[in-house]
Each structure stands twice: as C-alpha cells, then as structure tokens.
Design a protein around this motif. Structure first.
Motif, PDB file in Angstrom:
ATOM      1  N   ILE A   1     -19.794  -1.960  21.903  1.00 34.65           N
ATOM      2  CA  ILE A   1     -19.882  -3.194  21.113  1.00 34.65           C
ATOM      3  C   ILE A   1     -20.751  -2.986  19.886  1.00 34.65           C
ATOM      4  O   ILE A   1     -20.421  -3.444  18.778  1.00 34.65           O
ATOM      5  N   GLY A   2     -21.870  -2.262  20.043  1.00 37.47           N
ATOM      6  CA  GLY A   2     -22.751  -2.026  18.904  1.00 37.47           C
ATOM      7  C   GLY A   2     -22.089  -1.187  17.827  1.00 37.47           C
ATOM      8  O   GLY A   2     -22.193  -1.496  16.628  1.00 37.47           O
ATOM      9  N   VAL A   3     -21.390  -0.118  18.230  1.00 38.01           N
ATOM     10  CA  VAL A   3     -20.693   0.731  17.257  1.00 38.01           C
ATOM     11  C   VAL A   3     -19.575  -0.053  16.576  1.00 38.01           C
ATOM     12  O   VAL A   3     -19.358   0.076  15.357  1.00 38.01           O
ATOM     13  N   THR A   4     -18.871  -0.891  17.325  1.00 35.11           N
ATOM     14  CA  THR A   4     -17.785  -1.697  16.740  1.00 35.11           C
ATOM     15  C   THR A   4     -18.321  -2.657  15.693  1.00 35.11           C
ATOM     16  O   THR A   4     -17.703  -2.849  14.635  1.00 35.11           O
ATOM     17  N   GLU A   5     -19.481  -3.246  15.970  1.00 31.99           N
ATOM     18  CA  GLU A   5     -20.052  -4.173  14.982  1.00 31.99           C
ATOM     19  C   GLU A   5     -20.439  -3.449  13.699  1.00 31.99           C
ATOM     20  O   GLU A   5     -20.288  -4.000  12.601  1.00 31.99           O
ATOM     21  N   CYS A   6     -20.925  -2.223  13.823  1.00 33.35           N
ATOM     22  CA  CYS A   6     -21.244  -1.433  12.618  1.00 33.35           C
ATOM     23  C   CYS A   6     -20.016  -1.275  11.730  1.00 33.35           C
ATOM     24  O   CYS A   6     -20.085  -1.488  10.505  1.00 33.35           O
ATOM     25  N   GLN A   7     -18.902  -0.894  12.342  1.00 39.92           N
ATOM     26  CA  GLN A   7     -17.682  -0.681  11.564  1.00 39.92           C
ATOM     27  C   GLN A   7     -17.152  -2.003  11.000  1.00 39.92           C
ATOM     28  O   GLN A   7     -16.645  -2.055   9.879  1.00 39.92           O
ATOM     29  N   LEU A   8     -17.255  -3.075  11.788  1.00 38.41           N
ATOM     30  CA  LEU A   8     -16.744  -4.368  11.334  1.00 38.41           C
ATOM     31  C   LEU A   8     -17.530  -4.888  10.140  1.00 38.41           C
ATOM     32  O   LEU A   8     -16.944  -5.457   9.208  1.00 38.41           O
ATOM     33  N   LEU A   9     -18.834  -4.696  10.129  1.00 36.56           N
ATOM     34  CA  LEU A   9     -19.636  -5.139   8.990  1.00 36.56           C
ATOM     35  C   LEU A   9     -19.256  -4.373   7.724  1.00 36.56           C
ATOM     36  O   LEU A   9     -19.282  -4.929   6.620  1.00 36.56           O
TER      37      LEU A   9
ATOM     38  N   PHE B   1      -5.189  -6.705  10.416  1.00 36.60           N
ATOM     39  CA  PHE B   1      -5.024  -6.344  11.822  1.00 36.60           C
ATOM     40  C   PHE B   1      -5.257  -4.846  12.026  1.00 36.60           C
ATOM     41  O   PHE B   1      -5.865  -4.436  13.022  1.00 36.60           O
ATOM     42  N   TYR B   2      -4.767  -4.031  11.102  1.00 36.57           N
ATOM     43  CA  TYR B   2      -4.976  -2.586  11.208  1.00 36.57           C
ATOM     44  C   TYR B   2      -6.467  -2.236  11.102  1.00 36.57           C
ATOM     45  O   TYR B   2      -6.970  -1.366  11.833  1.00 36.57           O
ATOM     46  N   LEU B   3      -7.176  -2.906  10.193  1.00 41.25           N
ATOM     47  CA  LEU B   3      -8.608  -2.645  10.030  1.00 41.25           C
ATOM     48  C   LEU B   3      -9.383  -3.057  11.277  1.00 41.25           C
ATOM     49  O   LEU B   3     -10.284  -2.335  11.729  1.00 41.25           O
ATOM     50  N   ALA B   4      -9.046  -4.218  11.834  1.00 43.15           N
ATOM     51  CA  ALA B   4      -9.718  -4.669  13.055  1.00 43.15           C
ATOM     52  C   ALA B   4      -9.438  -3.715  14.219  1.00 43.15           C
ATOM     53  O   ALA B   4     -10.343  -3.371  14.994  1.00 43.15           O
ATOM     54  N   ALA B   5      -8.170  -3.277  14.343  1.00 43.36           N
ATOM     55  CA  ALA B   5      -7.826  -2.333  15.406  1.00 43.36           C
ATOM     56  C   ALA B   5      -8.540  -1.000  15.212  1.00 43.36           C
ATOM     57  O   ALA B   5      -8.991  -0.375  16.186  1.00 43.36           O
ATOM     58  N   PHE B   6      -8.664  -0.569  13.961  1.00 41.04           N
ATOM     59  CA  PHE B   6      -9.344   0.699  13.678  1.00 41.04           C
ATOM     60  C   PHE B   6     -10.796   0.657  14.128  1.00 41.04           C
ATOM     61  O   PHE B   6     -11.307   1.647  14.683  1.00 41.04           O
ATOM     62  N   THR B   7     -11.483  -0.464  13.893  1.00 43.16           N
ATOM     63  CA  THR B   7     -12.896  -0.555  14.287  1.00 43.16           C
ATOM     64  C   THR B   7     -13.064  -0.364  15.792  1.00 43.16           C
ATOM     65  O   THR B   7     -13.985   0.336  16.237  1.00 43.16           O
ATOM     66  N   TRP B   8     -12.167  -0.974  16.585  1.00 45.14           N
ATOM     67  CA  TRP B   8     -12.268  -0.845  18.042  1.00 45.14           C
ATOM     68  C   TRP B   8     -11.867   0.550  18.509  1.00 45.14           C
ATOM     69  O   TRP B   8     -12.536   1.139  19.369  1.00 45.14           O
ATOM     70  N   ILE B   9     -10.771   1.090  17.977  1.00 41.69           N
ATOM     71  CA  ILE B   9     -10.292   2.411  18.419  1.00 41.69           C
ATOM     72  C   ILE B   9     -11.288   3.496  18.028  1.00 41.69           C
ATOM     73  O   ILE B   9     -11.624   4.388  18.831  1.00 41.69           O
ATOM     74  N   PHE B  10     -11.785   3.454  16.801  1.00 44.16           N
ATOM     75  CA  PHE B  10     -12.764   4.437  16.333  1.00 44.16           C
ATOM     76  C   PHE B  10     -14.026   4.384  17.185  1.00 44.16           C
ATOM     77  O   PHE B  10     -14.576   5.432  17.575  1.00 44.16           O
ATOM     78  N   SER B  11     -14.498   3.180  17.497  1.00 44.33           N
ATOM     79  CA  SER B  11     -15.703   3.028  18.315  1.00 44.33           C
ATOM     80  C   SER B  11     -15.459   3.509  19.739  1.00 44.33           C
ATOM     81  O   SER B  11     -16.320   4.176  20.340  1.00 44.33           O
ATOM     82  N   PHE B  12     -14.289   3.193  20.283  1.00 35.85           N
ATOM     83  CA  PHE B  12     -13.963   3.612  21.644  1.00 35.85           C
ATOM     84  C   PHE B  12     -13.948   5.138  21.763  1.00 35.85           C
ATOM     85  O   PHE B  12     -14.467   5.712  22.728  1.00 35.85           O
TER      86      PHE B  12
END
Length: 324
Positions: A105-113, A140-151
């Motif tokens: 969750i923390g890494v995902t928030e970094c990318q989302l910001l 949608f692609y940007l949001a998906a990228f933040t989660w996939i990259f963080s995962f």
C-alpha cells in the motif's frame, strides 16, 4: 540456528506496558481512526455519486482515499485491540502478511502521487490536449500500473529472500513493520536491508523526482503563460497535492532511507503512526478544505438531507380524535 528456536508468534510491545497509559491512548487512536474511515469513505461516496466530479483528478483522488483507508485499516484495528489487552501477540504468518500489505500500500501511494502530479502538469501546462492525454483509458492504465508495479516490487524480493523468524520474538513496535521484523530473523539480514534500501530508492526517490520535475514545469508555465489574475486559481489546484506529497514522502524518507540503529527503534513507530493514521486522516481534510467544488457539493448534499428530513417530518400530521 544451533542456539535459536523458531518463533510461532510475535509479541508486539506497542507504545507502553502501563495499562493506564494504554487506556488513555485508546480513545485518542479510536476517534482518529473513525474520523479517517468516515472522511475517506465520504470523499469516495461524494465523487462516485456526483457526475460533475467524474474527471481524472477525482478518479485518482478516489484511488488515494481507498489506499489511505486500506493503509490505516492494515494495522490500527490490531493496535486498538492490543491497547486493551495484556496478550499482545500476532502469528508469524499474520505478521509477515501484515508487513507485506503495508509495504504494498505504501509503495502504491508513492506511485499514485507521482501520477497525480503528472495529471496536474497536463491540466495546467497542456490544457488543450488534456482530454486526449488524460482520457479514461489512460487513467485506468496509469492506476493499474501503480498497483502492478508496486506488487512486483514487494512480492519478488519476498519470495526470493524469505524471512524465518526466531526467538526472542519481541518487536518494539505496534505493528509488523519490515525493519522491525528483520531484527527477528534467524539469519544475517544485511542483504535484505540492502535490497530494501535499493527498492526504497527506486519507489521513493524516483516518483519524488518526477513530482519535483512536474511542479517545476507547472511553476514555470504559470509564471510565463498565465496572467496574474488567474495564477492563484492555477496554484490552488496544486496546493492540496503538494501538502500530501510533503507529508508522505518526508516521513517515509526519514524512516527508510537512513541507516538503521538501535537508537531509532522508538522513532520508527512514532513516525509510522503518523504515516498509517494521522496522514490518512488529514488527506480528506486537505482535499476538501482546499477544494471549493467539493465543499459546494458537500453543502448541497447536506441541504438536501435537511430538506428531505424536514419534508418527511412535516407530512406526519398529528391524528385528531373527534369527540361528541
């Protein structure tokens, strides 16, 4: 391993062993957590129910509120239970799952910001191309990228370098934070710490650098191309995001991009309580108080609820009893 035994559970020392202190802390943390849940759920519901807010900026804000809600819920309910309990333990599997979820969750928030900063850059610096560059498919692609990259950044190191916990199984923390968990490892963790530092450099400093570049371009564009009368309006759309970025990245860099030492054990848990509780609580306030459109819609819904309540109350006329 000859003189060590595998741990079956982890003891969380929390903030204090004094039951009176814990009882005093419980209502404070409980009220902050309830306000965090209410504020983020309110932001999500307002944006979903209001067609005029169905824009890329508010789409990413919904994602941020969901992340903040998940972030605080990953550790605070357990903290509240432990404050009123004398048996502050968590299973090893639960502990490992908790710190991996917190990292994700923390890494995902970094990318989302960073993505939100890019959105503001396109809106201010290239407004004529905004609806093309930030169309819904791109969002949608940007949001998906933040989660996939963080995962990927969280799971691959976890599977490549699994952690085995040994006794003594006490953590000077209120939750299973990755640096605290590593101190319970049966083996030398210098390689894991190096990997965490390297990944932290990528997932923290790279998005932070992109945010700095985005706002440098925004400031330059506003000062050169936008008239002075409209500058305050242009900057006002960015102040909320800048405030959240400063809080989030500042505390995470202090926590994960500094040398680990025994003197920093207490500092880590106080910094993390800000990240997982105070910051998620403040984010809805920051975005709602600095956003005239959100405040206007919130007042509109409140007035509608009052009018509905008044109308339903006025329809309930008292029954008359007719007597001869």
């Amino acid at each position: 391993m000859n003189n060590k035994t595998l741990a079956t559970e982890v003891i969380l020392l929390g903030f204090s062993n004094d039951i009176k202190t814990n009882i005093c802390l419980f209502p404070i943390f409980f009220l902050i957590y309830m306000f965090c849940v209410f504020g983020n759920c309110l932001i999500i519901c307002l944006i979903i129910l209001t067609p005029s807010l169905h824009t890329p900026m508010y789409f990413f804000l919904v994602n941020l509120s969901f992340i903040d809600l998940s972030y605080s819920s990953s550790g605070i309910p357990k903290l509240l239970v432990d404050l009123l309990s004398t048996h502050k333990t968590i299973s090893v599997i639960g502990c490992l799952i908790q710190f991996k979820v917190v990292l994700l969750i923390g890494v995902t928030e970094c990318q989302l910001l960073a993505v939100m900063a890019y959105d503001r850059y396109i809106a201010i610096c290239r407004p004529l191309h905004y609806h093309v560059l930030m169309r819904w498919s791109v969002c949608f692609y940007l949001a998906a990228f933040t989660w996939i990259f963080s995962f990927i950044n969280v799971t691959i190191p976890s599977f490549a370098m699994p952690i085995t916990l040994c006794n003594p199984n006490k953590i000077n923390h209120f939750m299973c934070e990755v640096l605290s968990v590593l101190r319970l490892s049966c083996y030398d963790t210098s390689l894991q710490e190096l990997v965490i530092f390297s990944i932290g450099f990528i997932v923290l400093l790279l998005p932070f650098g992109l945010i700095i570049v985005s706002y440098a371009c925004i400031i330059s564009s506003v000062l050169k191309k936008i008239q002075s009368a409209r500058r305050s309006k242009a900057f006002s759309t960015c102040t909320s995001h800048i405030t959240v970025v400063a809080m989030f990245f500042g505390f995470f860099m202090i926590t994960y991009l500094r040398p680990s030492s025994t003197d920093s054990l207490n500092q880590e848990k106080y910094l993390l309580i800000f990240c997982v509780l105070i910051s998620p609580m403040l984010n809805p306030l920051i975005y709602s108080l600095n956003n005239k459109e959100v405040k206007k819609i919130l007042v509109k819904y409140i007035l509608q609820l009052n009018m509905t309540h008044y109308s339903s109350a006025s329809c309930k006329l008292p029954a008359r009893i007719w007597t001869d």
